[in-house]
Design a protein around this motif. Structure first.
Motif, PDB file in Angstrom:
ATOM      1  N   ILE A  18     -56.232 -51.707  34.153  1.00 18.84           N
ATOM      2  CA  ILE A  18     -57.197 -52.047  33.064  1.00 18.84           C
ATOM      3  C   ILE A  18     -56.687 -51.369  31.963  1.00 18.84           C
ATOM      4  CG2 ILE A  18     -59.480 -52.434  32.477  1.00 18.84           C
ATOM      5  CD1 ILE A  18     -58.652 -54.337  34.617  1.00 18.84           C
ATOM      6  N   TYR A  19     -56.664 -51.752  30.801  1.00 17.09           N
ATOM      7  CA  TYR A  19     -56.385 -51.099  29.515  1.00 17.09           C
ATOM      8  C   TYR A  19     -57.485 -51.344  28.502  1.00 17.09           C
ATOM      9  CZ  TYR A  19     -51.690 -51.527  31.745  1.00 17.09           C
ATOM     10  OH  TYR A  19     -50.783 -51.597  32.632  1.00 17.09           O
ATOM     11  N   ARG A  20     -57.603 -50.235  27.604  1.00 13.97           N
ATOM     12  CA  ARG A  20     -58.405 -50.411  26.290  1.00 13.97           C
ATOM     13  C   ARG A  20     -57.572 -50.777  25.204  1.00 13.97           C
ATOM     14  NH1 ARG A  20     -60.402 -45.479  26.166  1.00 13.97           N
ATOM     15  NH2 ARG A  20     -62.098 -45.761  27.463  1.00 13.97           N
ATOM     16  N   ILE A  21     -58.095 -51.886  24.455  1.00 11.40           N
ATOM     17  CA  ILE A  21     -57.141 -52.135  23.406  1.00 11.40           C
ATOM     18  C   ILE A  21     -57.464 -51.308  22.085  1.00 11.40           C
ATOM     19  CG2 ILE A  21     -56.748 -54.049  21.632  1.00 11.40           C
ATOM     20  CD1 ILE A  21     -57.722 -56.151  24.166  1.00 11.40           C
ATOM     21  N   SER A  22     -56.329 -50.846  21.542  1.00 11.26           N
ATOM     22  CA  SER A  22     -56.589 -49.942  20.362  1.00 11.26           C
ATOM     23  C   SER A  22     -55.505 -49.965  19.478  1.00 11.26           C
ATOM     24  CB  SER A  22     -56.963 -48.474  20.722  1.00 11.26           C
ATOM     25  OG  SER A  22     -55.622 -48.062  21.345  1.00 11.26           O
ATOM     26  N   GLN A  23     -55.695 -49.422  18.146  1.00  9.96           N
ATOM     27  CA  GLN A  23     -54.504 -49.618  17.040  1.00  9.96           C
ATOM     28  C   GLN A  23     -53.447 -48.675  17.295  1.00  9.96           C
ATOM     29  OE1 GLN A  23     -54.571 -51.592  14.314  1.00  9.96           O
ATOM     30  NE2 GLN A  23     -52.650 -50.807  13.876  1.00  9.96           N
ATOM     31  N   ASN A  24     -52.313 -49.034  17.037  1.00 10.56           N
ATOM     32  CA  ASN A  24     -51.205 -48.445  17.086  1.00 10.56           C
ATOM     33  C   ASN A  24     -50.978 -47.706  15.762  1.00 10.56           C
ATOM     34  OD1 ASN A  24     -48.254 -47.257  16.944  1.00 10.56           O
ATOM     35  ND2 ASN A  24     -47.228 -49.353  17.944  1.00 10.56           N
ATOM     36  N   TYR A  25     -51.458 -46.618  16.014  1.00 14.76           N
ATOM     37  CA  TYR A  25     -51.704 -45.935  14.196  1.00 14.76           C
ATOM     38  C   TYR A  25     -50.361 -45.279  14.054  1.00 14.76           C
ATOM     39  CZ  TYR A  25     -56.643 -45.872  15.130  1.00 14.76           C
ATOM     40  OH  TYR A  25     -58.049 -46.522  15.300  1.00 14.76           O
ATOM     41  N   VAL A  26     -49.386 -44.966  15.058  1.00 17.53           N
ATOM     42  CA  VAL A  26     -48.253 -44.342  14.984  1.00 17.53           C
ATOM     43  C   VAL A  26     -47.153 -45.156  14.148  1.00 17.53           C
ATOM     44  CG1 VAL A  26     -46.231 -43.245  16.064  1.00 17.53           C
ATOM     45  CG2 VAL A  26     -48.283 -42.971  16.922  1.00 17.53           C
ATOM     46  N   GLU A  27     -47.058 -46.563  14.588  1.00 13.82           N
ATOM     47  CA  GLU A  27     -45.986 -47.255  13.890  1.00 13.82           C
ATOM     48  C   GLU A  27     -46.641 -48.132  12.744  1.00 13.82           C
ATOM     49  OE1 GLU A  27     -43.462 -50.077  15.920  1.00 13.82           O
ATOM     50  OE2 GLU A  27     -44.505 -49.017  17.683  1.00 13.82           O
ATOM     51  N   PHE A  28     -47.890 -48.339  12.835  1.00 17.24           N
ATOM     52  CA  PHE A  28     -48.381 -49.287  11.795  1.00 17.24           C
ATOM     53  C   PHE A  28     -49.581 -48.755  10.852  1.00 17.24           C
ATOM     54  CE2 PHE A  28     -46.551 -51.983  15.152  1.00 17.24           C
ATOM     55  CZ  PHE A  28     -45.690 -52.639  14.626  1.00 17.24           C
ATOM     56  N   LYS A  29     -49.456 -49.213   9.877  1.00 17.63           N
ATOM     57  CA  LYS A  29     -50.747 -48.853   8.743  1.00 17.63           C
ATOM     58  C   LYS A  29     -52.036 -49.857   9.439  1.00 17.63           C
ATOM     59  CE  LYS A  29     -48.354 -47.889   4.763  1.00 17.63           C
ATOM     60  NZ  LYS A  29     -48.298 -48.127   3.240  1.00 17.63           N
ATOM     61  N   PHE A  30     -53.051 -49.476   8.975  1.00 22.06           N
ATOM     62  CA  PHE A  30     -54.241 -50.210   9.817  1.00 22.06           C
ATOM     63  C   PHE A  30     -55.330 -50.282   8.609  1.00 22.06           C
ATOM     64  CE2 PHE A  30     -54.081 -45.908  10.164  1.00 22.06           C
ATOM     65  CZ  PHE A  30     -55.418 -45.479  10.091  1.00 22.06           C
ATOM     66  N   PHE A  31     -56.523 -51.074   9.289  1.00 19.94           N
ATOM     67  CA  PHE A  31     -57.387 -51.506   8.409  1.00 19.94           C
ATOM     68  C   PHE A  31     -58.610 -50.600   8.826  1.00 19.94           C
ATOM     69  CE2 PHE A  31     -55.901 -56.002   8.465  1.00 19.94           C
ATOM     70  CZ  PHE A  31     -55.725 -56.168   7.385  1.00 19.94           C
ATOM     71  N   VAL A  32     -59.338 -50.293   7.750  1.00 18.99           N
ATOM     72  CA  VAL A  32     -60.612 -49.493   7.902  1.00 18.99           C
ATOM     73  C   VAL A  32     -61.791 -50.579   7.081  1.00 18.99           C
ATOM     74  CG1 VAL A  32     -59.672 -47.348   8.233  1.00 18.99           C
ATOM     75  CG2 VAL A  32     -60.295 -48.181   5.847  1.00 18.99           C
ATOM     76  N   TYR A  33     -63.085 -50.396   7.189  1.00 14.69           N
ATOM     77  CA  TYR A  33     -63.949 -50.708   6.668  1.00 14.69           C
ATOM     78  C   TYR A  33     -63.854 -50.493   4.893  1.00 14.69           C
ATOM     79  CZ  TYR A  33     -66.620 -51.830  10.816  1.00 14.69           C
ATOM     80  OH  TYR A  33     -66.897 -52.206  11.819  1.00 14.69           O
TER      81      TYR A  33
END
Length: 183
Positions: free
Chosen positions: A3-18
């Motif tokens: 079982i996995y937890r889904i999270s952001q790939n912060y290393v490779e990709f930019k990402f959204f914040v509020y």
């Protein structure tokens, strides 16, 4: 079954914040798998810019983003693909972003009693969660490939089948952290 937890790939990709200029976006932290469409206020996200970095070489060509572990966003290109795969288990809602590409919030409606809490104190359960050594109930997970725990509902969990689905469809931007085994 892993079982996995889904999270952001912060290393490779930019990402959204509020977008802090829109107070309604903070409401998403409180979402726990309830149907939202009837009184949903559109969430507002922007690409994170690190003031400490003069140059950020992370990529902007992501298809999905995950703010915290329970706010999954998917782009227009993959919206139908995800909706067809998960049908009644999700609700897809509009969001605002500062990108020209359209993204949507994937509100996961499937909540199940999946963490094995039998004969465990709250501190034992939290230790399992912190150490990514969660014991899960395979019989309760059944054929669900993505789900929330009924008590720890702020995280999205998934099985190998969902990880494979994301990989096979080349949906970029997410990271899957193994958090336990369903037995």
């Amino acid at each position: 079954m892993d079982i996995y937890r889904i999270s952001q790939n912060y290393v490779e990709f930019k990402f959204f914040v509020y977008n802090e200029n829109n107070n309604s976006s903070q409401q998403a932290i409180d979402f726990r798998g309830e149907l939202l469409s009837s009184n949903y206020e559109k969430l507002d996200f922007k690409i994170f810019i690190d003031p400490q970095k003069k140059q950020d070489n992370r990529r902007l060509d992501f298809d999905a983003s995950c703010y915290y572990t329970g706010i999954l966003l998917i782009n227009e290109k993959n919206r139908s693909l995800l909706a067809n795969k998960l049908s009644s288990k999700i609700e897809i809602l509009d969001v605002e972003t500062d990108l020209s590409e359209k993204f949507y919030f994937v509100n996961l409606l499937t909540k199940i009693d999946c963490i094995n809490k039998d004969n465990k104190s709250n501190s034992d359960i939290m230790l399992m969660v912190r150490e990514n050594n969660i014991s899960l109930k395979k019989s309760n997970i059944s054929d669900n490939i993505i789900f929330r725990d009924d008590k720890l509902s702020s995280s999205y969990f998934c099985t190998n089948e969902f990880v494979n689905f994301i990989s096979e469809n080349d949906i970029k931007g997410l990271r899957f952290e193994k958090v336990g085994i369903a037995e």
